[in-house]
Enzyme design. Structure first.
Site, PDB file in Angstrom:
ATOM      1  N   HIS A 115       0.509  -1.373   0.047  1.00 45.78           N
ATOM      2  CA  HIS A 115      -0.203   0.454   0.200  1.00 45.78           C
ATOM      3  C   HIS A 115       0.696   0.826  -0.356  1.00 45.78           C
ATOM      4  O   HIS A 115       0.265   2.054  -0.589  1.00 45.78           O
ATOM      5  CB  HIS A 115      -1.211   0.081   1.472  1.00 45.78           C
ATOM      6  N   HIS A 179       3.223   9.786  12.880  1.00 45.15           N
ATOM      7  CA  HIS A 179       2.400   8.579  13.100  1.00 45.15           C
ATOM      8  C   HIS A 179       2.831   6.783  13.003  1.00 45.15           C
ATOM      9  O   HIS A 179       4.194   7.197  13.332  1.00 45.15           O
ATOM     10  CB  HIS A 179       1.495   7.752  11.502  1.00 45.15           C
TER      11      HIS A 179
END
Ligand SMILES: O=C(O)CCc1cccc(O)c1O
Ligand SMILES: [Fe+2]
Length: 312
Positions: A115, A179
């Site tokens: 991804h 993140h």
């Protein structure tokens, strides 16, 4: 105007664990604008700087950087799978020029991408084969990592190489910003996870579903303020965006790897893809950011940003 840039966060939770519909619509609008920017530029080649999450690059052989001469998507998180339209000759031309410039990039004749590389292509193009690409992997998770400045030198060398092609090249960077999603770390992993980090390519459908379910469960926890994850850091994200917009690479070059983790979480190393992309654009001369979006989106486990830029 032979070069253009689009950098964007990715998150496999898009569509699987969405924020408020208003926020989702806002991001969809931003990505539609980025797609329009790319369509307007009409690239005939896309160079994508992207990380991997132990799908294509594992500890049996972990390079810092790798240019794909052929590549296919593993189709994680429901994203499209199958071959990319890799421009093999150009991949070798870029790899050769980058090596000549003193950056030791690996080459793959069968790169598996996840991804991290595929999702931005789905943001910007109708299919994985809509445009010729050269995928450039940057290790952003598997310690030990070289210093972030090496990503800038890689990007600069790629930028010099594509400048000589005389083609319309879109440079893409995928990842970040702050993140800290649950990506395993070798040093802390139990034996079965160590085995997966070494040899876990091509998991079964069930194994993949289980792993993806764990990511979604972790995102639920994180969005509810639970779990061991480092918080998103909008102030740090703004510093990164400001530095790149200003072409102030020195603001990031001097930083140690710990700084990225402490400020932005373990996966903040994915901003290396942005540094490389902006450094590639800078190889053409001064540039101008044309659009900039940012929102901390805990449901997606990401300080989510998208920018576009052109030579001035
Ligand atoms: O599947 C994984 O290992 C990590 C998934 C993941 C989650 C949130 C943001 C990301 O950038 C990301 O990659
Ligand atoms: Fe990622």
């Amino acid at each position: 105007m032979p070069l253009a840039l689009c950098t964007t966060s990715h998150s496999p939770l898009i569509g699987l664990h969405d924020p408020d519909p208003q926020v989702r619509a806002e991001v969809d609008g931003v990505l539609a604008e980025a797609r329009a920017f790319v369509t307007g530029f009409a690239p005939d080649l896309v160079v994508v700087f992207a990380p991997d999450h132990y799908n294509g690059f594992l500890y049996d052989m972990m390079p810092s950087f790798c240019v794909g001469a052929a590549a296919s998507s593993v189709g994680d998180y429901g994203l499209p799978s199958g071959p990319l339209d890799v421009d093999r000759d150009t991949a070798y031309a870029i790899a050769t020029a980058v090596l000549d410039a003193g950056v030791d990039v690996a080459v793959s004749e069968d790169m598996q991408v996840d991804h991290g590389l595929v999702q931005p292509l789905t943001f910007l193009f109708a299919s994985l084969t809509a445009v010729p690409v050269v995928p450039v992997f940057i290790n952003c998770v598997a310690e030990p990592l070289g210093p972030a400045v090496r990503a800038r030198l890689l990007g600069a060398a790629v930028g010099e190489a594509v400048r000589e092609l005389g083609r319309r090249v879109l440079v893409v960077g995928s990842g970040g910003l702050s993140h800290d999603p649950p990506v395993p770390r070798l040093a802390e992993a139990p034996p079965e996870v160590v085995e997966r980090l070494k040899h876990g390519r091509n998991p079964t459908r069930e194994q993949r579903a289980q792993r993806e379910g764990r990511t979604i469960a972790a995102a639920r926890d994180f969005a509810a303020g639970r779990g061991p994850f480092r918080p998103l850091n909008p102030a740090w994200d703004a510093l990164v965006l400001d530095s790149l917009a200003a072409g102030d690479f020195a603001a990031l070059d001097g930083r140690g790897n710990d700084w990225f983790v402490e400020e932005g979480g373990h996966s903040a190393h994915e901003v290396r893809t942005w540094i490389a992309a902006y450094a590639a654009l800078a190889a053409q001369g001064p540039y101008e950011v044309r659009s900039r979006y940012y929102r901390a989106i805990p449901e997606w486990f990401a300080g989510f940003a998208t920018t576009t830029a052109l030579p001035r």
